[in-house]
Design an enzyme around this catalytic site. Structure first.
Site, PDB file in Angstrom:
ATOM      1  N   GLU A 162      25.917   4.052  47.075  1.00  0.00           N
ATOM      2  CA  GLU A 162      26.786   4.801  46.163  1.00  0.00           C
ATOM      3  C   GLU A 162      26.842   6.282  46.523  1.00  0.00           C
ATOM      4  O   GLU A 162      26.097   6.760  47.383  1.00  0.00           O
ATOM      5  CB  GLU A 162      26.311   4.579  44.717  1.00  0.00           C
ATOM      6  CG  GLU A 162      26.413   3.110  44.330  1.00  0.00           C
ATOM      7  CD  GLU A 162      26.038   2.824  42.879  1.00  0.00           C
ATOM      8  OE1 GLU A 162      25.522   3.721  42.191  1.00  0.00           O
ATOM      9  OE2 GLU A 162      26.280   1.679  42.447  1.00  0.00           O
TER      10      GLU A 162
ATOM     11  N   GLU B 120      28.443  -6.190  50.639  1.00  0.00           N
ATOM     12  CA  GLU B 120      29.099  -7.160  51.530  1.00  0.00           C
ATOM     13  C   GLU B 120      29.838  -6.462  52.661  1.00  0.00           C
ATOM     14  O   GLU B 120      29.790  -6.883  53.819  1.00  0.00           O
ATOM     15  CB  GLU B 120      30.104  -8.014  50.738  1.00  0.00           C
ATOM     16  CG  GLU B 120      29.483  -8.858  49.650  1.00  0.00           C
ATOM     17  CD  GLU B 120      29.375  -8.149  48.300  1.00  0.00           C
ATOM     18  OE1 GLU B 120      29.184  -6.910  48.264  1.00  0.00           O
ATOM     19  OE2 GLU B 120      29.485  -8.841  47.278  1.00  0.00           O
TER      20      GLU B 120
HETATM   21  N1  THU Z   1      28.993  -3.958  44.309  1.00  0.00           N
HETATM   22  C1  THU Z   1      28.674  -4.604  45.457  1.00  0.00           C
HETATM   23  O1  THU Z   1      27.838  -4.134  46.243  1.00  0.00           O
HETATM   24  N2  THU Z   1      29.312  -5.768  45.736  1.00  0.00           N
HETATM   25  C2  THU Z   1      30.254  -6.333  44.936  1.00  0.00           C
HETATM   26  O2  THU Z   1      30.885  -7.304  45.333  1.00  0.00           O
HETATM   27  C3  THU Z   1      30.488  -5.805  43.596  1.00  0.00           C
HETATM   28  C4  THU Z   1      29.958  -4.454  43.349  1.00  0.00           C
HETATM   29  C5  THU Z   1      28.347  -2.673  44.020  1.00  0.00           C
HETATM   30  C6  THU Z   1      29.286  -1.500  44.040  1.00  0.00           C
HETATM   31  C7  THU Z   1      28.574  -0.529  43.134  1.00  0.00           C
HETATM   32  O3  THU Z   1      27.626   0.191  43.908  1.00  0.00           O
HETATM   33  C8  THU Z   1      27.838  -1.409  42.155  1.00  0.00           C
HETATM   34  O4  THU Z   1      27.776  -2.707  42.734  1.00  0.00           O
HETATM   35  C9  THU Z   1      28.503  -1.515  40.784  1.00  0.00           C
HETATM   36  O5  THU Z   1      29.824  -1.886  40.881  1.00  0.00           O
END
Ligand code: THU
Length: 160
Positions: A64, A75
């Site tokens: 993030e 992913e």
């Molecule tokens: N996130 C993922 O890593 N993969 C997904 O398919 C859905 C969301 C992450 C993005 C963000 O850092 C956190 O989960 C909350 O949305």
């Protein structure tokens, strides 16, 4: 007007133990790498493990950023690392596990729409389906035989 119906077949497993040993290993890698997620804003950690045809496993976790849209999902972190380092290897499978730092996730967490779009590009590129396995922190695991099962009416290079 001509209606048409879209169907997808997914498999639901009560626990990871029901899956083949190599899938369990891949999911355990996803669970392990989930700890490397940098998720101070969402407190939601995701790990992804990509299985390549040559046997390599490429791992990713969500990263993030204070500028929220600059972050990236687990992913895509994993599949882009695979593409960047092994451009000629086919992606056989991806295992995904998500954990919230706020509550226990017992239902499978599917990849977001943007990740489905990113993943399907590799299916098109390699002309071979990618198996997906996804779960929460614990509990059931869902298997899809292809990204297309999660992304019907796909937008790909044939649309351009
Ligand atoms: N996130 C993922 O890593 N993969 C997904 O398919 C859905 C969301 C992450 C993005 C963000 O850092 C956190 O989960 C909350 O949305």
């Amino acid at each position: 007007m001509k209606p048409f119906t879209i169907t997808s077949r997914l498999e639901v497993y009560d626990s990871l133990d029901e899956l083949d040993a190599h899938v369990q290993e891949l999911m355990h890698k996803a669970i392990e790498v989930r700890n490397n997620a940098y998720a101070p804003y969402s407190q939601f950690k995701v790990g992804a493990a990509v299985q390549l045809a040559n046997g390599e496993m490429i791992l990713g976790s969500n990263q993030e950023n204070a500028s929220y849209p600059s972050g990236l999902c687990a992913e895509r972190t994993a599949v882009y690392a695979a593409g960047a380092n092994y451009p000629n290897e086919k992606v056989k499978a991806i295992a995904i596990s998500a954990k919230s730092m706020k509550h226990r996730i017992i239902s499978p967490v599917p990849p977001c729409g943007a990740c489905r779009q990113a993943l399907v590009e590799y299916e098109v590129k390699q002309d071979e389906a990618i198996e997906l396995y996804f779960m929460g922190e614990t509990g059931k695991v869902i298997k899809a035989d292809s990204v297309k099962d999660l992304l019907p009416l796909v937008f790909d290079n044939s649309c351009l």
